[in-house]
Design a protein around this motif. Structure first.
Motif, PDB file in Angstrom:
ATOM      1  N   ALA A 114      -3.368  47.639  27.483  1.00  0.00           N
ATOM      2  CA  ALA A 114      -3.045  48.434  28.681  1.00  0.00           C
ATOM      3  C   ALA A 114      -1.758  47.765  29.187  1.00  0.00           C
ATOM      4  N   ASN A 115      -1.551  46.485  29.201  1.00  0.00           N
ATOM      5  CA  ASN A 115      -0.388  45.693  29.699  1.00  0.00           C
ATOM      6  C   ASN A 115       0.603  45.383  28.874  1.00  0.00           C
ATOM      7  N   ALA A 116       0.588  45.792  27.705  1.00  0.00           N
ATOM      8  CA  ALA A 116       1.582  45.699  26.474  1.00  0.00           C
ATOM      9  C   ALA A 116       2.849  45.459  26.941  1.00  0.00           C
ATOM     10  N   ASP A 117       3.349  46.425  27.877  1.00  0.00           N
ATOM     11  CA  ASP A 117       4.783  46.418  27.949  1.00  0.00           C
ATOM     12  C   ASP A 117       5.398  45.321  28.826  1.00  0.00           C
ATOM     13  N   VAL A 118       4.049  44.481  29.720  1.00  0.00           N
ATOM     14  CA  VAL A 118       4.714  43.510  30.361  1.00  0.00           C
ATOM     15  C   VAL A 118       4.374  42.119  29.530  1.00  0.00           C
ATOM     16  N   LEU A 119       3.443  42.181  28.588  1.00  0.00           N
ATOM     17  CA  LEU A 119       3.051  41.226  27.803  1.00  0.00           C
ATOM     18  C   LEU A 119       3.570  40.769  26.651  1.00  0.00           C
ATOM     19  N   TYR A 120       4.169  41.850  25.995  1.00  0.00           N
ATOM     20  CA  TYR A 120       5.118  41.829  24.652  1.00  0.00           C
ATOM     21  C   TYR A 120       6.305  42.564  25.152  1.00  0.00           C
ATOM     22  N   ARG A 121       7.450  41.809  25.760  1.00  0.00           N
ATOM     23  CA  ARG A 121       8.512  42.483  26.211  1.00  0.00           C
ATOM     24  C   ARG A 121       9.586  42.737  25.226  1.00  0.00           C
ATOM     25  N   HIS A 122       9.299  42.061  23.891  1.00  0.00           N
ATOM     26  CA  HIS A 122      10.322  42.187  22.616  1.00  0.00           C
ATOM     27  C   HIS A 122       9.671  42.874  21.758  1.00  0.00           C
ATOM     28  N   SER A 123      10.702  43.480  21.085  1.00  0.00           N
ATOM     29  CA  SER A 123      10.175  44.263  19.713  1.00  0.00           C
ATOM     30  C   SER A 123      11.498  44.108  18.637  1.00  0.00           C
ATOM     31  N   ALA A 124      11.019  43.848  17.490  1.00  0.00           N
ATOM     32  CA  ALA A 124      12.238  43.666  16.249  1.00  0.00           C
ATOM     33  C   ALA A 124      11.562  43.633  14.822  1.00  0.00           C
ATOM     34  N   THR A 125      12.447  44.092  14.189  1.00  0.00           N
ATOM     35  CA  THR A 125      12.046  43.946  12.710  1.00  0.00           C
ATOM     36  C   THR A 125      12.422  42.656  11.975  1.00  0.00           C
ATOM     37  N   TRP A 126      11.760  41.957  11.684  1.00  0.00           N
ATOM     38  CA  TRP A 126      11.919  40.753  11.102  1.00  0.00           C
ATOM     39  C   TRP A 126      12.557  40.566   9.645  1.00  0.00           C
ATOM     40  N   SER A 127      12.876  39.567   9.314  1.00  0.00           N
ATOM     41  CA  SER A 127      13.701  39.433   7.833  1.00  0.00           C
ATOM     42  C   SER A 127      12.761  39.938   6.625  1.00  0.00           C
ATOM     43  N   ASP A 128      11.383  39.846   6.766  1.00  0.00           N
ATOM     44  CA  ASP A 128      10.415  40.039   5.913  1.00  0.00           C
ATOM     45  C   ASP A 128      10.129  41.800   5.745  1.00  0.00           C
ATOM     46  N   GLY A 129      10.523  42.426   6.775  1.00  0.00           N
ATOM     47  CA  GLY A 129      10.466  43.745   6.843  1.00  0.00           C
ATOM     48  C   GLY A 129       9.309  44.253   8.021  1.00  0.00           C
ATOM     49  N   THR A 130       8.707  43.058   8.518  1.00  0.00           N
ATOM     50  CA  THR A 130       7.644  43.247   9.821  1.00  0.00           C
ATOM     51  C   THR A 130       8.338  43.878  10.821  1.00  0.00           C
ATOM     52  N   PHE A 131       7.556  44.828  11.639  1.00  0.00           N
ATOM     53  CA  PHE A 131       7.988  45.219  12.824  1.00  0.00           C
ATOM     54  C   PHE A 131       6.856  44.954  13.557  1.00  0.00           C
ATOM     55  N   CYS A 132       7.179  44.281  14.842  1.00  0.00           N
ATOM     56  CA  CYS A 132       6.294  43.857  15.770  1.00  0.00           C
ATOM     57  C   CYS A 132       6.767  43.804  16.948  1.00  0.00           C
ATOM     58  N   ARG A 133       5.856  43.933  18.028  1.00  0.00           N
ATOM     59  CA  ARG A 133       5.972  43.671  19.749  1.00  0.00           C
ATOM     60  C   ARG A 133       5.654  42.177  19.810  1.00  0.00           C
ATOM     61  N   PHE A 134       6.432  41.731  20.825  1.00  0.00           N
ATOM     62  CA  PHE A 134       6.048  40.076  20.694  1.00  0.00           C
ATOM     63  C   PHE A 134       6.355  39.564  21.919  1.00  0.00           C
ATOM     64  N   SER A 135       5.846  38.308  22.188  1.00  0.00           N
ATOM     65  CA  SER A 135       6.425  37.412  23.527  1.00  0.00           C
ATOM     66  C   SER A 135       6.633  36.223  22.715  1.00  0.00           C
ATOM     67  N   VAL A 136       7.739  35.337  23.636  1.00  0.00           N
ATOM     68  CA  VAL A 136       8.118  34.285  23.108  1.00  0.00           C
ATOM     69  C   VAL A 136       7.849  33.100  24.415  1.00  0.00           C
ATOM     70  N   GLN A 137       7.188  32.277  24.138  1.00  0.00           N
ATOM     71  CA  GLN A 137       6.922  31.170  25.195  1.00  0.00           C
ATOM     72  C   GLN A 137       7.534  29.691  24.872  1.00  0.00           C
ATOM     73  N   ASP A 138       8.175  29.173  25.712  1.00  0.00           N
ATOM     74  CA  ASP A 138       8.536  27.988  25.578  1.00  0.00           C
ATOM     75  C   ASP A 138       7.452  26.805  26.238  1.00  0.00           C
ATOM     76  N   PRO A 139       6.931  25.988  25.394  1.00  0.00           N
ATOM     77  CA  PRO A 139       5.864  24.937  25.848  1.00  0.00           C
ATOM     78  C   PRO A 139       6.050  24.322  26.889  1.00  0.00           C
ATOM     79  N   ALA A 140       7.249  24.018  26.804  1.00  0.00           N
ATOM     80  CA  ALA A 140       7.936  22.951  28.047  1.00  0.00           C
ATOM     81  C   ALA A 140       7.833  23.467  29.311  1.00  0.00           C
ATOM     82  N   ARG A 141       7.822  24.822  29.317  1.00  0.00           N
ATOM     83  CA  ARG A 141       7.759  25.341  30.609  1.00  0.00           C
ATOM     84  C   ARG A 141       6.502  26.378  31.091  1.00  0.00           C
ATOM     85  N   ASP A 142       5.492  26.151  30.355  1.00  0.00           N
ATOM     86  CA  ASP A 142       4.172  26.571  30.771  1.00  0.00           C
ATOM     87  C   ASP A 142       3.241  26.105  31.757  1.00  0.00           C
TER      88      ASP A 142
END
Length: 266
Positions: free
Chosen positions: A18-46
């Motif tokens: 239900a909160n996917a638009d907030v939790l996974y703000r990015h989407s891309a097709t990766w070099s292996d052909g995989t398309f996914c919605r994702f989020s990226v976190q910096d461990p030093a800032r969590d």
């Protein structure tokens, strides 16, 4: 108990979707052909990874957590994608670590962000090459902008052995014949202080020494080659002569590492 746990699991998964638009703000097709919605976190800032907050190493600080939407597939190990997708300033490369929650089924992977900060610390890459994967080097080396020309004697069936002198291979008759391949690489001149330690290897410490990383696909496991480094911030090509055995770094052989003399320079 099982029914209650299943209900809670379904509720948690429902909230994630239900909160996917907030939790996974990015989407891309990766070099292996995989398309996914994702989020990226910096461990030093969590707020949880205390020791990493103190790290000043660009290599350590380049690690990121990658979380992928429940209904999407995690990109394969070694896959890469520009980041952020809408206005790229770097490249994400998937590492081998992946954890999947046994409650929600959410996958969390580790990746490395290759950006200007990491590229500016290229000399650290050569001294800590074991900490970097082959897939990461596959992306890193071309981004650094240098390349190396590897030349070898062309094979002559049933011919007499060639003469070898100062790394130059000459076929009988006096005509050097080489097969040349070019690979991504990165090299830099070591400091005067560091150069002293290589005297025991037979290096002429009056000659500039270079530490060089070369793409793992280069054929450097046998002697009898010459090297020429060019590109990047180099003002002219640099002819290099190894002063020690070439080293294929890492258990899986992620990159070649060499110490070389700059031939003809003082």
């Amino acid at each position: 108990m099982g029914t209650e746990l299943d209900a809670l699991r379904a509720e948690a998964r429902g909230e994630l979707r239900a909160n996917a638009d907030v939790l996974y703000r990015h989407s891309a097709t990766w070099s292996d052909g995989t398309f996914c919605r994702f989020s990226v976190q910096d461990p030093a800032r969590d707020g949880r990874s205390g020791p990493q907050k103190l790290s000043t190493s660009p290599l350590d600080a380049s690690l990121r957590r990658l979380k992928v939407h429940l209904d999407d597939i995690m990109p394969s190990v070694g896959a890469s994608a520009e980041y952020p997708p809408d206005a790229p300033t770097g490249v994400l490369v998937r590492d081998s670590q992946t954890d999947t929650s046994d409650f929600t089924g959410l996958s969390t992977g580790v990746c490395r962000l290759i950006d200007a900060r990491l590229l500016a610390a290229a000399s650290e890459l050569s001294t800590r090459a074991e900490a970097i994967s082959g897939a990461e080097f596959d992306v890193l080396l071309p981004m650094l902008g240098q390349s190396i020309e590897v030349s070898r004697r062309a094979p002559v069936p049933d011919g007499p052995p060639p003469d070898v002198e100062d790394g130059v291979i000459t076929l009988p008759g006096g005509n050097p014949v080489h097969l040349t391949d070019t690979y991504p690489a990165y090299g830099y001149q070591v400091s005067d202080k560091e150069r002293q330690q290589y005297a025991s290897l037979g290096a002429d410490i009056a000659v500039p020494l270079w530490r060089v990383l070369v793409d793992r696909r280069a054929d450097l496991n046998k002697p009898g080659f010459t090297l020429t480094l060019s590109g990047g911030k180099l003002t002219a090509p640099v002819a290099l002569k190894p002063v020690a055995d070439t080293e294929l770094v890492g258990v899986a052989g992620v990159v070649w590492r060499l110490i070389c003399e700059a031939a003809g320079q003082r």
